[in-house]
Write a protein that holds these residues in place. Sequence first.
Motif, PDB file in Angstrom:
ATOM      1  N   ASP A  12       7.424  -4.070   4.589  1.00  0.00           N
ATOM      2  CA  ASP A  12       7.237  -4.789   5.776  1.00  0.00           C
ATOM      3  C   ASP A  12       6.442  -6.098   5.387  1.00  0.00           C
ATOM      4  N   PRO A  13       7.152  -6.916   6.452  1.00  0.00           N
ATOM      5  CA  PRO A  13       6.448  -8.466   5.816  1.00  0.00           C
ATOM      6  C   PRO A  13       5.101  -8.767   5.861  1.00  0.00           C
ATOM      7  N   ARG A  14       4.363  -7.904   6.665  1.00  0.00           N
ATOM      8  CA  ARG A  14       2.895  -7.929   6.557  1.00  0.00           C
ATOM      9  C   ARG A  14       2.233  -7.305   5.218  1.00  0.00           C
ATOM     10  N   SER A  15       2.971  -6.841   4.619  1.00  0.00           N
ATOM     11  CA  SER A  15       2.531  -6.073   3.381  1.00  0.00           C
ATOM     12  C   SER A  15       2.314  -6.894   2.299  1.00  0.00           C
ATOM     13  N   ARG A  16       1.074  -7.054   1.701  1.00  0.00           N
ATOM     14  CA  ARG A  16       0.450  -7.892   0.893  1.00  0.00           C
ATOM     15  C   ARG A  16      -0.138  -7.106  -0.689  1.00  0.00           C
ATOM     16  N   SER A  17      -0.383  -7.761  -1.817  1.00  0.00           N
ATOM     17  CA  SER A  17      -0.796  -7.435  -2.817  1.00  0.00           C
ATOM     18  C   SER A  17      -1.565  -6.264  -2.842  1.00  0.00           C
ATOM     19  N   GLN A  18      -1.406  -5.263  -3.700  1.00  0.00           N
ATOM     20  CA  GLN A  18      -2.292  -4.136  -4.042  1.00  0.00           C
ATOM     21  C   GLN A  18      -3.053  -4.628  -5.380  1.00  0.00           C
ATOM     22  N   ILE A  19      -3.187  -5.839  -5.756  1.00  0.00           N
ATOM     23  CA  ILE A  19      -3.918  -6.221  -6.852  1.00  0.00           C
ATOM     24  C   ILE A  19      -5.053  -7.230  -6.649  1.00  0.00           C
ATOM     25  N   ASP A  20      -4.381  -8.329  -5.676  1.00  0.00           N
ATOM     26  CA  ASP A  20      -5.269  -9.328  -5.299  1.00  0.00           C
ATOM     27  C   ASP A  20      -6.447  -8.856  -4.813  1.00  0.00           C
ATOM     28  N   PHE A  21      -7.504  -9.469  -5.139  1.00  0.00           N
ATOM     29  CA  PHE A  21      -8.917  -8.926  -4.533  1.00  0.00           C
ATOM     30  C   PHE A  21      -9.108  -9.068  -3.107  1.00  0.00           C
ATOM     31  N   SER A  22      -8.499 -10.165  -2.523  1.00  0.00           N
ATOM     32  CA  SER A  22      -8.210 -10.535  -1.104  1.00  0.00           C
ATOM     33  C   SER A  22      -7.858  -9.139  -0.463  1.00  0.00           C
ATOM     34  N   SER A  23      -7.017  -8.481  -0.802  1.00  0.00           N
ATOM     35  CA  SER A  23      -6.482  -7.487  -0.129  1.00  0.00           C
ATOM     36  C   SER A  23      -7.802  -6.266   0.017  1.00  0.00           C
ATOM     37  N   PHE A  24      -8.488  -6.090  -1.229  1.00  0.00           N
ATOM     38  CA  PHE A  24      -9.343  -5.130  -1.092  1.00  0.00           C
ATOM     39  C   PHE A  24     -10.727  -5.749  -0.049  1.00  0.00           C
ATOM     40  N   VAL A  25     -10.905  -6.767  -0.186  1.00  0.00           N
ATOM     41  CA  VAL A  25     -11.935  -7.236   0.908  1.00  0.00           C
ATOM     42  C   VAL A  25     -11.623  -7.320   2.242  1.00  0.00           C
ATOM     43  N   HIS A  26     -10.356  -7.509   2.430  1.00  0.00           N
ATOM     44  CA  HIS A  26      -9.671  -7.307   3.823  1.00  0.00           C
ATOM     45  C   HIS A  26     -10.129  -5.939   4.448  1.00  0.00           C
ATOM     46  N   LEU A  27      -9.599  -4.981   3.651  1.00  0.00           N
ATOM     47  CA  LEU A  27      -9.695  -3.596   4.223  1.00  0.00           C
ATOM     48  C   LEU A  27     -11.005  -3.039   4.318  1.00  0.00           C
ATOM     49  N   ALA A  28     -11.772  -3.443   3.349  1.00  0.00           N
ATOM     50  CA  ALA A  28     -13.054  -2.796   2.970  1.00  0.00           C
ATOM     51  C   ALA A  28     -14.286  -3.605   4.359  1.00  0.00           C
ATOM     52  N   ARG A  29     -13.842  -4.977   4.532  1.00  0.00           N
ATOM     53  CA  ARG A  29     -14.705  -5.720   5.555  1.00  0.00           C
ATOM     54  C   ARG A  29     -14.212  -5.002   6.939  1.00  0.00           C
ATOM     55  N   THR A  30     -12.774  -4.802   7.135  1.00  0.00           N
ATOM     56  CA  THR A  30     -12.418  -4.195   8.352  1.00  0.00           C
ATOM     57  C   THR A  30     -13.142  -2.615   8.667  1.00  0.00           C
ATOM     58  N   ALA A  31     -13.176  -1.858   7.646  1.00  0.00           N
ATOM     59  CA  ALA A  31     -13.904  -0.573   7.695  1.00  0.00           C
ATOM     60  C   ALA A  31     -15.392  -0.760   7.901  1.00  0.00           C
ATOM     61  N   GLU A  32     -15.935  -1.742   7.410  1.00  0.00           N
ATOM     62  CA  GLU A  32     -17.477  -2.200   7.708  1.00  0.00           C
ATOM     63  C   GLU A  32     -17.664  -2.551   9.112  1.00  0.00           C
ATOM     64  N   ARG A  33     -16.557  -3.330   9.495  1.00  0.00           N
ATOM     65  CA  ARG A  33     -16.903  -3.732  11.100  1.00  0.00           C
ATOM     66  C   ARG A  33     -16.577  -2.553  12.037  1.00  0.00           C
ATOM     67  N   GLY A  34     -15.833  -1.534  11.756  1.00  0.00           N
ATOM     68  CA  GLY A  34     -15.676  -0.486  12.239  1.00  0.00           C
ATOM     69  C   GLY A  34     -16.699   0.540  12.066  1.00  0.00           C
ATOM     70  N   LYS A  35     -17.811   0.293  11.415  1.00  0.00           N
ATOM     71  CA  LYS A  35     -19.009   1.272  10.896  1.00  0.00           C
ATOM     72  C   LYS A  35     -18.686   2.289  10.295  1.00  0.00           C
ATOM     73  N   PHE A  36     -17.338   2.193   9.349  1.00  0.00           N
ATOM     74  CA  PHE A  36     -16.982   3.605   8.695  1.00  0.00           C
ATOM     75  C   PHE A  36     -18.002   3.933   7.598  1.00  0.00           C
ATOM     76  N   ASP A  37     -18.297   5.138   7.149  1.00  0.00           N
ATOM     77  CA  ASP A  37     -18.803   5.619   6.125  1.00  0.00           C
ATOM     78  C   ASP A  37     -18.451   5.218   4.751  1.00  0.00           C
ATOM     79  N   PHE A  38     -17.394   5.203   4.336  1.00  0.00           N
ATOM     80  CA  PHE A  38     -17.048   4.418   3.152  1.00  0.00           C
ATOM     81  C   PHE A  38     -15.748   4.032   2.930  1.00  0.00           C
TER      82      PHE A  38
END
Length: 426
Positions: free
Chosen positions: A18-44
């Motif tokens: 998928d053209p929207r797929s990005r790196s699984q190593i670059d720290f920005s990928s981890f930041v994006h998903l984690a901040r999205t989860a926190e915006r959604g008030k996820f547990d962890f």
Amino acid sequence: MHLAAHFPGVNATTVWADPRSRSQIDFSSFVHLARTAERGKFDFFFLAEGLRLREHNGRIHDLDVVGRPESLTVLNALAAVTERLGLAATVNATFNEPYELARRLATLDHLSAGRAAWNVVTSSDAFTGENFRRGGYLDRADRYTRAAEFVATARELWDSWTPGGESRPFAHEGEQFTISGEFTVPRSPQGHPVVIQAGDSSEGREFAASAADIIFTRHGTLEAGRDFYADVKARLAAYGRQPDDLKIMPGVTVVTGDTDAEAQERAYEIRRQQVSPQNAILAAEQLWGRDLSAYDPDGPLPEIDPVLDSGLVKGRVLHGDPFGVVARWRAVAEAKGLSLRQTVIETTTRQSFIGSPQTVAAELTAFVDERAADGFILVPHLTPGGLDDFVDRVVPLLQESGAFRSEYSGSTLRSHLGLAEPVWKG
């Protein structure tokens, strides 16, 4: 309802094309998903782990992830860019030692102000064990024996500091570990990191009932979820525990659309992306234990029998009896007139919840209301934006209905999960 986010990439659900797929190593990928989860008030936020690159027919499996940073290191960095989100690392109890790992987990718990979690996994895989001095092989029963004592020993180390901040010597003598000394890290803000157990087997269920705060499982239907839920919760009493002391959170995938019909169309297209022609052949080779590169993925299933323990695939666990699975595939293919690729799509990649945001929210809520789960670990198919749509469109509906929190009420992961701080056993 409890919600968690699994960072995609170590399983067959991830769509790298998928053209929207990005790196699984670059720290920005981890930041994006984690901040999205926190915006959604996820547990962890949840990271898997791989201790050796998997191989297929003597080569690195190039359709799988071939690189992933070490989980606890990533989570320590994420602690600085998140505020409330729990941070869960998968760490193997077969290839680590209690003192060293307890120290790393306690450090994360301090740096995150009480948001650390440990997903305990085991391995009986000699192929993975070749990366380690011990040689890496444990019988299936022995790996859970070691894991149980590992968790108990880690908790002894965490309890060697009093809640008031006083260090006391520790001494543990058991079948797996004999250690003594003084632990270097004071008691953390939530007492102990949260312990997660991933497993559906009888041994895994019993281990979770005795030692875990969360069990990460998989079940595809409401009925199967209810059976699993009832079985695991019933095991808790034998260990002096209450039903709410263990949260059951299956891993699930979600596809949404403006309508149920649109979501079904999107889900089918995602399944086609997940099972490319090359992926279909590889999936069949993993099951048959044979080189099937001469077969047409759009043709019929192989008529030959599987080969057990052929060594063609290394580092990947095969679930179920290959002969039984092949028989099921053949029955599905014959009944529906499916090709090899279509059979793989039909039998291996169906999403858990598909529909409009309203439909998905209602079905998630029904699973919790009918005691098939306490919550869910979402496994998106895109890195790192695969959670965006769910947080933007489904979470608000869950919040409006009262099924999910609108704000965090506490600061630690235990507070998110409604788990009491462990009683000090110094």
